[in-house]
Design an enzyme around this catalytic site. Structure first.
Site, mmCIF file in Angstrom:
data_model
loop_
_atom_site.group_PDB
_atom_site.id
_atom_site.type_symbol
_atom_site.label_atom_id
_atom_site.label_comp_id
_atom_site.label_asym_id
_atom_site.label_seq_id
_atom_site.Cartn_x
_atom_site.Cartn_y
_atom_site.Cartn_z
ATOM 1 N N ILE A 23 36.816 29.453 -2.370
ATOM 2 C CA ILE A 23 37.227 28.785 -1.131
ATOM 3 C C ILE A 23 36.212 29.110 -0.052
ATOM 4 O O ILE A 23 35.810 30.257 0.115
ATOM 5 C CB ILE A 23 38.616 29.295 -0.690
ATOM 6 C CG1 ILE A 23 39.658 28.942 -1.747
ATOM 7 C CG2 ILE A 23 39.002 28.740 0.678
ATOM 8 C CD1 ILE A 23 40.972 29.705 -1.588
ATOM 9 N N LYS A 24 35.791 28.059 0.651
ATOM 10 C CA LYS A 24 34.867 28.263 1.757
ATOM 11 C C LYS A 24 35.505 27.725 3.027
ATOM 12 O O LYS A 24 35.819 26.541 3.116
ATOM 13 C CB LYS A 24 33.560 27.515 1.474
ATOM 14 C CG LYS A 24 32.530 27.674 2.572
ATOM 15 C CD LYS A 24 31.337 26.747 2.366
ATOM 16 C CE LYS A 24 30.453 26.759 3.620
ATOM 17 N NZ LYS A 24 29.631 25.560 3.755
#
Lengths: 309, 309, 309, 309, 309
Positions: free
Chosen positions: B206-207
């Site tokens: 996840i960014k």
């Protein structure tokens, strides 16, 4: 485990269905403390999508961990646990085979603007359900939304694929959108219609909200009065929705909505039982309590459906 | 290379995933100076799409050449290099096998008008990732956009295809659009929600952006206050977002935004480390500096994650 | 059963069709009390979708149970029973082989808002029809709706698939939407046009409403007057619609609309017979009466088509 | 024919590409009077779509016949001839193997209303290119149009299919639409951005318009000034666009626009050469002259690229 | 039958096409009284879709029966008969092999509202054409409509499929919609453009309307004047449209429009012949007359094309 006569009767109603799907329905009906009674309690945890993580899990932070819900459903002796792709994947191996799971395959969220379509995104597939060993897929439709026909066409396609792969389909039928007033979302005429639509679409299990005695559609106000349809009590309204579900030939469970006091939850369950409904699907009222309180509440609820409370 | 215990623990969280995908995550976690620590620094160069060539590369014209970035990521000992189709193709052969790559498969640009949908175009495919030897695909979603459901459905399909071909998925979850205010784009309630959505959609990595202590949603203002959720420091907000990522069961990295002074970049990294995040994804702050300065900065950043600075 | 000369003549009109489809048409024409006459009475029960459960079934609550309608169609000696997916599935096994069934594959409902497209959702597939042993699929088009081209393209595709699998196609051609006035929905020029469109689209059986002597289109007012087209009586209008159905080369049945007195129903049938139509499709006027009354009415109707009443 | 060192160097830049595609690029680079130089002149005849037949061909009526253009390109010793499906088909057999052809696979026209999307229709397929023996497909994108993402997704798909079948891709990147002002369509910041986008999308050959020294985007006005980017001369602007095309790693050719005097055409070519561009794509300025004049002009243009004029 | 030199010359223009398609063109050119001349008369009967049954057939009620038109085309010695799916199916067996047929695969109707897209529905498929033994598919495009790009993409796909199965394609190119004025629909600049677009899209046979000397596009008014394009007579305008059809390399036929006096029909044919057009496609002017009158008219028309009248 040998299916009970009650369960066999319920399964016999699914005349068009293959043994694969019936086997999955049987699995859910024969699991947990209500096994064999034809009644069900399901734990749904898709509020992370709907309301975001903090509003869902901050009241009981243990719930941030997907493993918590698997374990809660198992320990409470529920029939099934329903969640979106991510959380199911996060515990799929640890809890494999210990509780029937329902993969919620579409979802909305509360970051939607007022101009967005009243719709949900398809966020998982039937093959994901197969891969994760799920018993059913779960899909929300919004009767009354201008996007409802798209939603109907999506679930009809997914249901067909799921059934062909031996997986059952649960339809969350939640009136919402341009064709429904706020009060109408829980009106009994609209609720019974929502249950009926789910049945017409081929749902194996129907999930609707408990309804009020409000009647939204003018034509219904006339008919309900002329035909003297009893909608005075919650139990009567449950009975009416059961009738709208092919006169009891489809499993129908009711959701309780926002978290509230335990007694209100018990009263709901008693009305569902009295009206001939098949059970409760109960999310925030279980996982937003502490684990201890949740197990208490779910235990009491089970006793109600067993006729012991 | 033998995976460390820390990496093995992280990989164990991906319960639903096949060995192909886990192998790619392992490859990224076991590459570069942070190999084995469970921490990551990724170089992303998709600003040519987002802001155009001159605004991206004129400050350091060496960056017009796609080879420059491959070499920078290798020389700085980073975990992976992320870019769109064209630039990856321009160096795919020269740098084959020397650094894990992430194919950014959708992109927006700043020639979009105000009436255009808040969306991105899918500009590469999973098969392109396979063909170019990439470890992962990268996909941006805009929670809050009226196009968000389309974006969700696209990444869910691509993630499924990628996983089936042994490729991991990184989701850039960037709140934007009709349902989000300008200040809300970096509000901590919205940021945690964005991280949670990426996790629900099945992201392996996840960014998100680092967030402020602003709370956009009225319901959240209430809950964060009632439940005393700590959002006072940047580290606390990182911790909250880690919690929203399945309580740490998903890798989460943070982006730094527009170019700024080195000290600010270091402070961000220290907060990410303190809050339990997995690392930094750092573009303009590296490639818009001279190569020498960039290597200095990335070296220092690495030391911070190694606990040496 | 040996097909009669009358049935063989009708079948000979379907020149382009394969034996599979002709066999299904033959099956419907050779079933029930009208077997062999070339006349048909069909029981359609899709009002649960259109008007909801209470408005459809509360007048005769036995109709909540899908089995009721199967049995009614069988006991009344009708040619076929038409319904959506859910109800057909609920009796598919119990009544297998006892009455030809038509799977209604698209549906609308009365929760649609005023802003929703004048359209229907596709709620079942040709493979569902195969699986449930149906003789035909039924599909509604709305000539005059801005969504009409989408509907045409859907049924053209489904008809092609159905025919390739030996299943016949019934088109409900109901003028509605932006291009049609309220009065125009039952105008005779529009009704004949609707029948013609169904024929052009390749319908094997055409279902339209009985029409009034209103003429909606200005160009038609001119032509009908110049060419002295007789539209004075209901029988003359039926005859005109039969002519519009390839001069009688296609089976055409007429629906009666909302429930009304028995005598009105009989008058309709006499006009259909006199005008050369193939029969009646009669829903609310049968299932909203008590079973006894319905059997009486359907018996009398059959006698009319047999020339006995 | 043995490829020259210059051509081999250019081919080496296409690192991600298969031998089939490289072979087609080589074929175009090794054809005609500029064979082996790395420079190209292409004859495009898609103005019949864009402006209609009379505006395109009445000035030189021989051009109504598709054979005319094939022959002109061959006799002038050009590298390739580009046209839509119909005209290529009309000469595919007569001129088979005599000149590389580029199938223009999408097209707009001047009958579009002001309310129509700024888009093009896909009017041919990769399989058509294969069937007609083409070396490449040509596709127009409109950066700045609200339809740009659809166009990007179309060409990304077609490019992928084309490459898999050994066919190269030429992208016409023409800023246009809601996000671009009239002056901005030829602004140098926008032109460089357009070239960069084509490169990012995976174009093997980029085609843009020559640009003015106007800067449309406010952020660019700032950056171009701060970084002292030279845009004073046409050659400097060409050089900037070459830089934006992966620092010269992609072939870029420039179009000249509406017909004009020969000297202006020569000046353009000299600037393209000076700026490091790969050549000209020249339609109306060739085929709207008489054949004799066109051959003169193209001969002179060739000499310029050969450094002889 | 041995093809004549004239027919062989016409076939030679279709350079990109396979023998299957050329065979179908040959079949149409070698059928009827004009066999071998390179001229064609086609009977199209799709007015039932366009204007409804009564406006189409009440003037000559024999036309309600689809067999009537097959027989008329055969008895008049025409080259081909064109109609939608339903009517072709109604006579496919009786008239198999007796007259080449063209399956009209898309259609509009006059129940469309003013808000509906200027489009047609695809109402039949290439496989239907195969199944019914047709020589060609017929498809209408509306140059100038905001839906034109969708129509172009549909016919490009269908043409490709049809050609791959040995079936020819006729394009009805009828300017209409947002980008075209009422007078412009028959303007000669627009008509020539429409013919050119059909040719560019790959039509084997182009069908346009006869045009007036009006010029709709301002740019065309300028060019037609500057280049002294002769549009004074109907024959000159036909010649211009033939030129726009690849300078005569594509078969082009002209439609006559609403029914009118016989002399006007003959004058049209003489102008088509004089201008080098390939023939007439004549619907209402034939089937709305009595059979006797129609045969007279078509006989006279044939004589004109044979140079006998």
């Amino acid at each position: 485990m040998q299916a009970t006569a009650e369960v066999k009767k319920i399964l016999s109603y699914y005349e068009g269905e293959n043994p694969g799907v019936k086997g999955k329905l049987c699995q859910m009906l024969m699991t947990g403390k209500l096994a064999g009674t034809g009644k069900m309690i399901i734990l749904p945890v898709d509020q992370g999508f709907e309301h975001g993580p903090a509003r869902s899990f901050a009241p009981n932070p243990a719930g941030y961990d997907p493993h918590y819900h698997y374990q809660l459903a198992i320990d409470a002796g529920l029939n099934a646990y329903a969640a979106p792709l991510g959380p199911l994947e996060a515990g799929a191996d640890t809890f494999a085979g210990q509780i029937p799971t329902i993969l919620k395959v579409n979802s909305a969220n509360s970051l939607m603007s007022g101009t967005a379509a009243k719709n949900q995104a398809v966020t998982a597939s039937v093959d994901d359900a197969l891969r994760l060993g799920c018993s059913a897929i779960g899909f929300t439709v919004y009767p009354g939304s201008d996007a409802m026909f798209d939603m109907f066409e999506e679930i009809v396609e997914m249901r067909k694929e799921a059934a062909s792969k031996g997986i059952a389909t649960v339809i969350w039928s939640y009136p919402r959108g341009e064709g429904v007033t706020k009060e109408g979302e829980t009106a009994v005429d609209v609720g019974a219609y929502a249950a009926h639509i789910a049945a017409l679409l081929g749902a194996h299990i129907i999930k609707i909200k408990l309804s009020t005695d409000h009647l939204m559609q003018p034509e219904c106000q006339k008919v309900y009065s002329e035909q003297s349809i009893d909608i005075a009590s919650l139990a009567a309204r449950v009975k009416h929705c059961v009738q709208a579900s092919f006169d009891g030939r489809r499993i129908i469970v009711f959701s309780g909505g926002a978290s509230k006091g335990s007694d209100a939850v018990y009263d709901d369950a008693r009305a569902i039982l009295a009206g001939g409904g098949n059970g409760s699907i109960i999310g925030r009222n279980s996982f937003q309590r502490s684990r201890e309180d949740a197990l208490d509440l779910l235990g009491k609820l089970t006793d109600i459906y067993l006729g012991k409370a």
